[in-house]
Design an enzyme around this catalytic site. Structure first.
Site, PDB file in Angstrom:
ATOM      1  N   HIS A  42       0.826  -1.342  -0.103  1.00  0.00           N
ATOM      2  CA  HIS A  42      -0.033  -0.006  -0.096  1.00  0.00           C
ATOM      3  C   HIS A  42       0.910   1.484   0.046  1.00  0.00           C
ATOM      4  CE1 HIS A  42      -3.766  -2.028  -0.138  1.00  0.00           C
ATOM      5  NE2 HIS A  42      -3.451  -2.611   0.930  1.00  0.00           N
ATOM      6  N   GLU A 153      -7.058 -12.417   4.897  1.00  0.00           N
ATOM      7  CA  GLU A 153      -7.622 -11.233   5.161  1.00  0.00           C
ATOM      8  C   GLU A 153      -9.069 -11.001   4.197  1.00  0.00           C
ATOM      9  OE1 GLU A 153      -5.150  -7.555   4.136  1.00  0.00           O
ATOM     10  OE2 GLU A 153      -4.239  -8.803   2.449  1.00  0.00           O
ATOM     11  N   ASP A 179      -9.199  -5.533   5.685  1.00  0.00           N
ATOM     12  CA  ASP A 179      -9.736  -6.257   4.765  1.00  0.00           C
ATOM     13  C   ASP A 179     -10.634  -7.528   5.044  1.00  0.00           C
ATOM     14  OD1 ASP A 179      -8.872  -4.659   2.524  1.00  0.00           O
ATOM     15  OD2 ASP A 179      -7.032  -5.694   2.841  1.00  0.00           O
TER      16      ASP A 179
HETATM   17  C1  3PY Z   1      -5.688  -4.876   6.507  1.00  0.00           C
HETATM   18  O1  3PY Z   1      -5.910  -4.657   7.643  1.00  0.00           O
HETATM   19  O2  3PY Z   1      -6.276  -5.366   5.769  1.00  0.00           O
HETATM   20  C2  3PY Z   1      -4.244  -4.855   6.398  1.00  0.00           C
HETATM   21  O3  3PY Z   1      -3.738  -5.175   5.225  1.00  0.00           O
HETATM   22  C3  3PY Z   1      -3.381  -4.311   7.562  1.00  0.00           C
HETATM   23  O4  3PY Z   1      -2.067  -4.227   7.251  1.00  0.00           O
HETATM   24 MG    MG Z   2      -5.086  -5.590   3.817  1.00  0.00          MG
END
Ligand code: 3PY
Ligand code: MG
Length: 258
Positions: A42, A153, A179
């Site tokens: 990111h 995630e 996510d």
């Molecule tokens: C998320 O919370 O989706 C992340 O990738 C945190 O680093």
């Molecule tokens: Mg993430």
């Protein structure tokens, strides 16, 4: 001691690096964190940036802070560049199945450890402060202990968590709460919704059962306490950009009292 071995013995606290400055990495390395997530996912860090940050972090922390590079996507070139820097580990985002976890292992481990990683860690010695290290030594030492971490995630990843954690060569998982929560129809980085708490409890339990490490982004002091109590082994608790803003605001607020 490898990152995973350390994370099994105590809860490791980490921060992310999003600023492409070796000076900034050097300073963050001095702060005392156990590990650092160098975030190519990111933040648009190039492979060259990430390599320089791994080396600056080693110097700034006197080799005490483990660098884990989060790559933008599960691609062989990303894994190769991340690990050839001499980083202590690689973190791949959005791993959803055992097949994807196996692919990550193939990219990250040498044939002697069940993978297909190609040999060429020519920048790795700069991350090893023992000075006399060379690429052959890297092969026998750092590479053998490299942390291969799958980010889970998503709902699909949650459903396949056991198979992902049981994958040979995977060191552990890192949970992206934002996510994960989005895929569950929830928002924010934390919450007490029963289905979310159940998901986190499941990760901690499965990690322990598999003998693998489990980490998560902890967005607040309360979340840090909760996650540590649940049994998570490594927590992401800060970042260079947020620390910069926070430090500036504290100074400004202090000045406003004058
Ligand atoms: C998320 O919370 O989706 C992340 O990738 C945190 O680093
Ligand atoms: Mg993430």
């Amino acid at each position: 001691m490898s990152f995973s071995e350390r994370a099994q013995s105590k809860v490791l606290l980490g921060a992310y690096l999003a600023i492409e400055s070796p000076y900034s990495a050097h300073l963050m390395g001095r702060a005392g964190f156990d590990w650092m997530l160098i975030d190519m996912e990111h933040s648009p860090l190039s492979a060259r940036d990430a390599t320089a940050l791994v080396h600056a972090l080693a110097v700034g922390s006197h080799g005490r802070c483990a660098s884990l590079v989060r790559i933008p996507a599960l691609g062989v070139e990303w894994v190769k560049w991340a690990l050839d820097s001499g980083a202590a580990g690689v973190v791949a985002p959005m791993v959803q199945s055992a097949e994807e976890a196996q692919q990550l292992v193939r990219f990250a481990r040498y044939p002697s450890a069940g993978g297909q990683r190609s040999f060429g860690p020519f920048n790795a010695p700069w991350a090893d402060l023992e000075g006399d290290s060379d690429v052959a030594k890297y092969f026998g030492k750092t590479a053998a202990g490299v942390a291969v971490i799958a980010m889970v995630e998503s709902r699909e990843g949650l459903e396949n968590a056991e198979a992902i954690l049981q994958t040979d060569g995977i060191s552990g998982v890192f949970i992206g709460p934002v996510d994960l929560r989005l895929s569950m129809g929830l928002t924010g980085a934390d919450g007490a919704e029963p289905e979310y708490v159940e998901a986190l409890t499941k990760f901690a339990r499965l990690g322990k059962a598999a003998g693998k490490v489990v980490g998560i982004f902890s967005a607040s002091p309360a979340a840090i306490q909760t996650h540590a109590r649940m049994g998570f082994n490594f927590l992401l608790v800060a970042g260079d950009s947020t620390a910069l803003v926070h430090g500036a605001k504290v100074a400004l607020d202090g000045s406003a009292q004058a």
